[in-house]
Design a protein around this motif. Structure first.
Motif, PDB file in Angstrom:
ATOM      1  N   PHE A  28       0.838  -1.202  -0.038  1.00 26.67           N
ATOM      2  CA  PHE A  28      -0.153   0.118  -0.027  1.00 26.67           C
ATOM      3  C   PHE A  28       0.924   1.245   0.030  1.00 26.67           C
ATOM      4  O   PHE A  28       1.775   1.250   0.820  1.00 26.67           O
ATOM      5  CB  PHE A  28      -0.902   0.062   1.331  1.00 26.67           C
ATOM      6  N   HIS A  34       0.891   5.576  -1.185  1.00 30.68           N
ATOM      7  CA  HIS A  34       0.358   6.885  -1.721  1.00 30.68           C
ATOM      8  C   HIS A  34       1.063   7.445  -2.984  1.00 30.68           C
ATOM      9  O   HIS A  34       0.617   8.316  -3.578  1.00 30.68           O
ATOM     10  CB  HIS A  34      -0.208   7.990  -0.626  1.00 30.68           C
ATOM     11  N   ASP A  51      -6.937   1.890  -3.596  1.00 29.79           N
ATOM     12  CA  ASP A  51      -7.506   1.629  -2.224  1.00 29.79           C
ATOM     13  C   ASP A  51      -8.170   3.003  -2.075  1.00 29.79           C
ATOM     14  O   ASP A  51      -7.981   4.126  -2.263  1.00 29.79           O
ATOM     15  CB  ASP A  51      -6.393   1.607  -1.601  1.00 29.79           C
ATOM     16  N   ALA A  99     -11.092   0.776   3.422  1.00 28.65           N
ATOM     17  CA  ALA A  99     -10.892   0.602   4.597  1.00 28.65           C
ATOM     18  C   ALA A  99     -11.967   1.361   5.372  1.00 28.65           C
ATOM     19  O   ALA A  99     -12.647   2.185   4.857  1.00 28.65           O
ATOM     20  CB  ALA A  99      -9.508   1.303   4.944  1.00 28.65           C
ATOM     21  N   GLN A 117      -5.850  -6.701   9.625  1.00 30.88           N
ATOM     22  CA  GLN A 117      -4.829  -5.776  10.131  1.00 30.88           C
ATOM     23  C   GLN A 117      -4.618  -5.431  11.497  1.00 30.88           C
ATOM     24  O   GLN A 117      -5.840  -5.025  12.254  1.00 30.88           O
ATOM     25  CB  GLN A 117      -5.021  -4.289   9.400  1.00 30.88           C
ATOM     26  N   ALA A 138       0.052  -1.806  13.179  1.00 29.95           N
ATOM     27  CA  ALA A 138       0.122  -1.083  11.869  1.00 29.95           C
ATOM     28  C   ALA A 138       0.112   0.388  12.125  1.00 29.95           C
ATOM     29  O   ALA A 138      -0.380   0.985  12.893  1.00 29.95           O
ATOM     30  CB  ALA A 138      -1.140  -1.587  11.148  1.00 29.95           C
ATOM     31  N   GLY A 139       0.498   0.982  10.866  1.00 31.27           N
ATOM     32  CA  GLY A 139       0.468   2.361  10.597  1.00 31.27           C
ATOM     33  C   GLY A 139      -0.863   2.784  10.161  1.00 31.27           C
ATOM     34  O   GLY A 139      -1.512   2.174   9.476  1.00 31.27           O
ATOM     35  N   GLY A 193       0.077  -5.279   9.213  1.00 32.53           N
ATOM     36  CA  GLY A 193       0.510  -4.733  10.477  1.00 32.53           C
ATOM     37  C   GLY A 193       1.822  -5.524  11.000  1.00 32.53           C
ATOM     38  O   GLY A 193       1.748  -6.489  11.544  1.00 32.53           O
ATOM     39  N   GLY A 194       2.831  -4.716  11.111  1.00 31.49           N
ATOM     40  CA  GLY A 194       4.214  -5.161  11.502  1.00 31.49           C
ATOM     41  C   GLY A 194       5.102  -6.164  10.696  1.00 31.49           C
ATOM     42  O   GLY A 194       5.608  -6.905  11.128  1.00 31.49           O
ATOM     43  N   TRP A 197       0.111  -7.710   3.291  1.00 31.09           N
ATOM     44  CA  TRP A 197      -0.470  -6.298   2.877  1.00 31.09           C
ATOM     45  C   TRP A 197       0.608  -5.268   3.905  1.00 31.09           C
ATOM     46  O   TRP A 197       0.397  -5.620   5.053  1.00 31.09           O
ATOM     47  CB  TRP A 197      -2.118  -6.155   3.169  1.00 31.09           C
ATOM     48  N   GLY A 201       2.594  -1.614   4.494  1.00 29.55           N
ATOM     49  CA  GLY A 201       2.409  -0.018   4.477  1.00 29.55           C
ATOM     50  C   GLY A 201       3.558   0.496   4.671  1.00 29.55           C
ATOM     51  O   GLY A 201       4.412   1.082   3.894  1.00 29.55           O
ATOM     52  N   SER A 202       4.041   0.325   5.962  1.00 28.57           N
ATOM     53  CA  SER A 202       5.154   1.370   6.637  1.00 28.57           C
ATOM     54  C   SER A 202       6.505   1.090   5.823  1.00 28.57           C
ATOM     55  O   SER A 202       7.159   2.009   5.654  1.00 28.57           O
ATOM     56  CB  SER A 202       5.185   1.091   8.311  1.00 28.57           C
ATOM     57  N   TYR A 214       3.811  11.815  10.704  1.00 27.51           N
ATOM     58  CA  TYR A 214       3.201  11.222   9.844  1.00 27.51           C
ATOM     59  C   TYR A 214       2.567   9.810  10.196  1.00 27.51           C
ATOM     60  O   TYR A 214       3.343   8.834  11.266  1.00 27.51           O
ATOM     61  CB  TYR A 214       3.807  10.952   8.549  1.00 27.51           C
ATOM     62  N   PHE A 215       1.802   9.083   9.448  1.00 24.69           N
ATOM     63  CA  PHE A 215       1.574   7.643   9.851  1.00 24.69           C
ATOM     64  C   PHE A 215       2.455   6.908   9.614  1.00 24.69           C
ATOM     65  O   PHE A 215       3.208   6.850   8.674  1.00 24.69           O
ATOM     66  CB  PHE A 215       0.240   7.547   9.167  1.00 24.69           C
TER      67      PHE A 215
HETATM   68  C1  LIG Z   1       1.244   6.505   5.884  1.00 29.04           C
HETATM   69  C2  LIG Z   1       0.088   5.243   5.806  1.00 29.04           C
HETATM   70  C3  LIG Z   1      -1.140   5.526   5.337  1.00 29.04           C
HETATM   71  C4  LIG Z   1      -2.143   4.717   5.221  1.00 29.04           C
HETATM   72  N1  LIG Z   1      -3.360   5.165   4.572  1.00 29.04           N
HETATM   73  C5  LIG Z   1      -4.287   4.053   4.345  1.00 29.04           C
HETATM   74  C6  LIG Z   1      -5.555   4.427   3.459  1.00 29.04           C
HETATM   75  O1  LIG Z   1      -5.686   5.668   3.043  1.00 29.04           O
HETATM   76  N2  LIG Z   1      -5.922   3.394   3.137  1.00 29.04           N
HETATM   77  C7  LIG Z   1      -5.920   2.258   3.589  1.00 29.04           C
HETATM   78  O2  LIG Z   1      -6.658   1.040   3.411  1.00 29.04           O
HETATM   79  N3  LIG Z   1      -4.976   1.776   4.634  1.00 29.04           N
HETATM   80  C8  LIG Z   1      -4.123   2.800   4.858  1.00 29.04           C
HETATM   81  N4  LIG Z   1      -2.993   2.430   5.708  1.00 29.04           N
HETATM   82  C9  LIG Z   1      -2.594   1.153   6.248  1.00 29.04           C
HETATM   83  C10 LIG Z   1      -2.191   0.391   5.152  1.00 29.04           C
HETATM   84  O3  LIG Z   1      -3.100  -0.213   4.236  1.00 29.04           O
HETATM   85  C11 LIG Z   1      -1.623  -0.885   5.865  1.00 29.04           C
HETATM   86  O4  LIG Z   1      -2.991  -1.672   6.361  1.00 29.04           O
HETATM   87  C12 LIG Z   1      -0.752  -0.812   7.087  1.00 29.04           C
HETATM   88  O5  LIG Z   1       0.310   0.325   6.931  1.00 29.04           O
HETATM   89  C13 LIG Z   1      -0.137  -2.190   7.260  1.00 29.04           C
HETATM   90  O6  LIG Z   1       0.768  -2.060   8.570  1.00 29.04           O
HETATM   91  P1  LIG Z   1       2.116  -1.778   8.571  1.00 29.04           P
HETATM   92  O7  LIG Z   1       2.219  -0.450   8.482  1.00 29.04           O
HETATM   93  O8  LIG Z   1       2.619  -2.213   9.926  1.00 29.04           O
HETATM   94  O9  LIG Z   1       2.718  -2.283   7.251  1.00 29.04           O
HETATM   95  C14 LIG Z   1      -2.021   3.676   5.688  1.00 29.04           C
HETATM   96  C15 LIG Z   1      -0.644   3.119   6.340  1.00 29.04           C
HETATM   97  C16 LIG Z   1       0.329   4.149   6.265  1.00 29.04           C
HETATM   98  C17 LIG Z   1       1.528   3.752   7.022  1.00 29.04           C
END
Ligand SMILES: Cc1cc2nc3c(=O)[nH]c(=O)nc-3n(C[C@H](O)[C@H](O)[C@H](O)COP(=O)(O)O)c2cc1C
Length: 381
Positions: free
Chosen positions: A18, A20, A66, A154, A197, A201-202, A230-231, A250, A252-253, A343-344
Motif C-alpha cells: 500500500f 500513496h 484503495d 478501509a 490488519q 500497523a501504521g 500490521g508489523g 499487505w 504499508g510502513s 506522519y502515519f
Molecule cells: C502512511 C500510511 C497511510 C495509510 N493510509 C491508508 C489508506 O488511505 N487506506 C488504507 O486502506 N490503509 C491505509 N494505511 C494502512 C495500510 O494499508 C496498511 O494496512 C498498514 O500500513 C499495514 O501495517 P504496517 O504499516 O505495519 O505495514 C496507511 C498506512 C500508512 C503507513
C-alpha cells in the motif's frame, strides 16, 4: 512461494504494497509484488493522471487502487452528500484557537501563505468529499477504466455500489478488518479478500495484535483468502504471517523509507532514527485512532490544554491547513515545525534504518522468507 492468491491477482510474490506514491506502487509491481495506490486524497482527475502514469510504468503487470469509506462520519450521511459550510460550522472556536496558538507557540505564524487550504475552503471540503461513499465511487469508476486488478476499502465494509461496480468489471474487492466482526461484515457484503490488519500497523488501526487477529479471521472467513497486515517489513515476519494462515501480506510502513517514496524529507529522517516505541495511536490528524510517529503535535493534542480531537471528518477539516504549513516550514528548516511534523507509520518503524530501493526491499523480504521457511522445515526433520 506462489499461493492461490498469486494466481488470482496475477503477481509473482504474495506481497501487496500500500502506498500513496505512484513510484512505489509501480516499483513493487515491476519487481514481482502487487502495488496498491492509496487514492483517497486524490480528485477523480488527479487519479486519472496517476493511473495513466502507472499503466505506462508497469507494462501490464498487476496493481490495485484503495479508497476509504468510513461507516461513521460526524455531520454526514454515509453514501450521501454534505455541505462544506455546515461542516465548518460544527468546528468549535475553542479548537480553532487551540490550533492557532499551537502554531504560534512553535514559531509558525499566520497568515497562511498563498495556496494554503483554510478550514471550510474548497480543498478542505475535498477531504470530506473523498470520504463519502459518493466521492469514493467516483474514484472507483475512474479506476475501473484502467486495467486494475484489485479494489480495496478501509474503515468499514465497502458500499454495495462499489462492490457491484468492481464485480461488474471482474475486479475482486478487498477490505481491511481490525477484528473478527469487521471481517464477518465484509463477507456478508461479498468482499472477496479480507485484509486482517493488526494493532501495530501504521494508519487507522484497531486494538488487536496481528498475531492474534490473523488466525481468528482466517478461521472466520474460510475459504475466503486473508492477507495479513500490521508489523510486516521483512521475510521472517512474512513467514510468521503465512504460518498463521494468510495467503499473502499487505504492507504499508516499510515503503515509506524507500528511495522512491515521496515521504517528507524531515519525516523520512525521523523514521530512520525512530525506535519501535516511538509511535502511538492518536486521533489528532483524522479524528479516528491512527498509528503515527510521536511528535510535539501528538503531545500537544494529548496535553492538558488540548480540547481533544474532533470526530472525523471535522478534525481533518480543522487541521488540514495547519499540517500544510507545518510541513512547508519543516522543509525550510523551522526548528518548531521540525518538532511538530509527523506522519502515519507502524511499530516496524524501529527496523527501518536505511533507505533502499523498493525492488531491493521486496527481494530481500522474499529471500529471508525462503530461508526462514527452509530453516523451519530443516529444524523439523
Ligand atoms: C502512511 C500510511 C497511510 C495509510 N493510509 C491508508 C489508506 O488511505 N487506506 C488504507 O486502506 N490503509 C491505509 N494505511 C494502512 C495500510 O494499508 C496498511 O494496512 C498498514 O500500513 C499495514 O501495517 P504496517 O504499516 O505495519 O505495514 C496507511 C498506512 C500508512 C503507513
Amino acid at each position: 512461494m506462489r499461493t492461490r492468491l498469486c494466481d488470482q491477482l496475477g503477481m509473482e510474490y504474495p506481497v501487496l504494497a500500500f502506498s500513496h506514491c505512484r513510484d512505489v506502487v509501480a516499483a513493487v509491481t515491476r519487481a514481482g509484488g502487487f502495488g496498491v495506490l492509496g487514492a483517497t486524497t486524490l480528485t477523480p482527475d488527479q487519479l486519472e493522471v496517476e493511473l495513466r502514469w502507472i499503466d505506462e510504468a508497469v507494462g501490464g503487470k498487476p496493481y490495485g487502487v484503495d479508497v476509504l469509506v468510513p461507516e461513521k462520519l460526524a455531520g454526514m450521511e454515509r453514501g450521501g452528500g454534505f455541505d462544506a459550510a455546515v461542516l465548518a460550522d460544527l468546528i468549535p472556536e475553542e479548537h480553532r484557537r487551540f490550533l492557532d496558538s499551537l502554531l504560534r507557540e512553535y514559531g509558525i505564524e499566520p497568515p497562511a501563505a498563498e495556496g494554503d487550504p483554510d478550514p471550510g475552503s474548497e480543498s478542505s471540503a475535498g477531504i470530506a468529499a473523498g470520504l463519502t461513499g459518493e466521492g469514493a465511487l467516483r474514484l472507483i469508476e475512474v479506476a475501473l477504466t484502467h486495467p486494475i486488478r484489485l479494489v480495496a476499502n478501509a474503515l468499514g465494509a465497502p458500499p454495495a455500489e462499489m462492490i457491484k461496480a468492481a464485480h461488474g468489471a471482474d475486479v475482486p474487492v478487498a477490505a481491511l478488518a481490525g477484528k473478527r466482526e469487521h471481517a464477518e461484515r465484509h463477507v456478508a457484503a461479498e468482499v472477496d479478500i479480507v485484509v486482517a490488519q493488526g494493532y501495530e500497523a501504521g494508519g487507522h488501526t484497531g486494538d488487536i495484535a496481528t498475531m492474534v487477529l490473523v488466525p481468528e479471521i482466517v478461521d472466520a472467513v474460510a475459504p475466503r483468502p486473508v492477507l495479513a497486515a500490521g508489523g510486516i517489513a521483512r521475510g521472517r515476519q512474512m513467514a510468521a504471517a503465512m504460518a498463521l494462515g494468510a495467503q499473502g501480506v499487505w504492507t504499508g510502513s516499510v515503503w515509506l523509507t524507500t528511495a522512491e517514496a515521496e515521504t517528507h524529507p524531515v519525516v523520512k529522517e525521523k523514521f530512520l532514527a525512530a525506535t519501535s516505541s516511538d509511535t502511538l495511536r492518536s486521533r489528532s490528524i483524522t479524528g479516528k485512532p491512527a498509528r503515527q510517529l510521536k511528535s510535539a503535535w501528538t503531545d500537544a493534542w494529548d496535553g492538558p490544554d488540548s480540547p481533544g480531537p474532533l470526530p472525523m471528518p471535522l478534525q481533518p477539516l480543522l487541521v488540514d491547513y495547519a499540517l500544510h504549513r507545518i510541513r512547508r516550514a519543516a522543509a525550510a528548516g523551522s526548528p518548531g515545525a521540525v518538532q511538530l511534523v509527523n506522519y502515519f507509520v507502524g511499530q516496524v518503524v524501529g527496523s527501518l534504518n536505511s533507505v533502499r530501493p523498493a525492488r531491493q526491499v521486496l527481494h530481500e523480504m522474499i529471500e529471508e522468507y525462503v530461508d526462514t521457511v527452509a530453516g523451519l522445515a530443516g529444524g523439523l526433520q
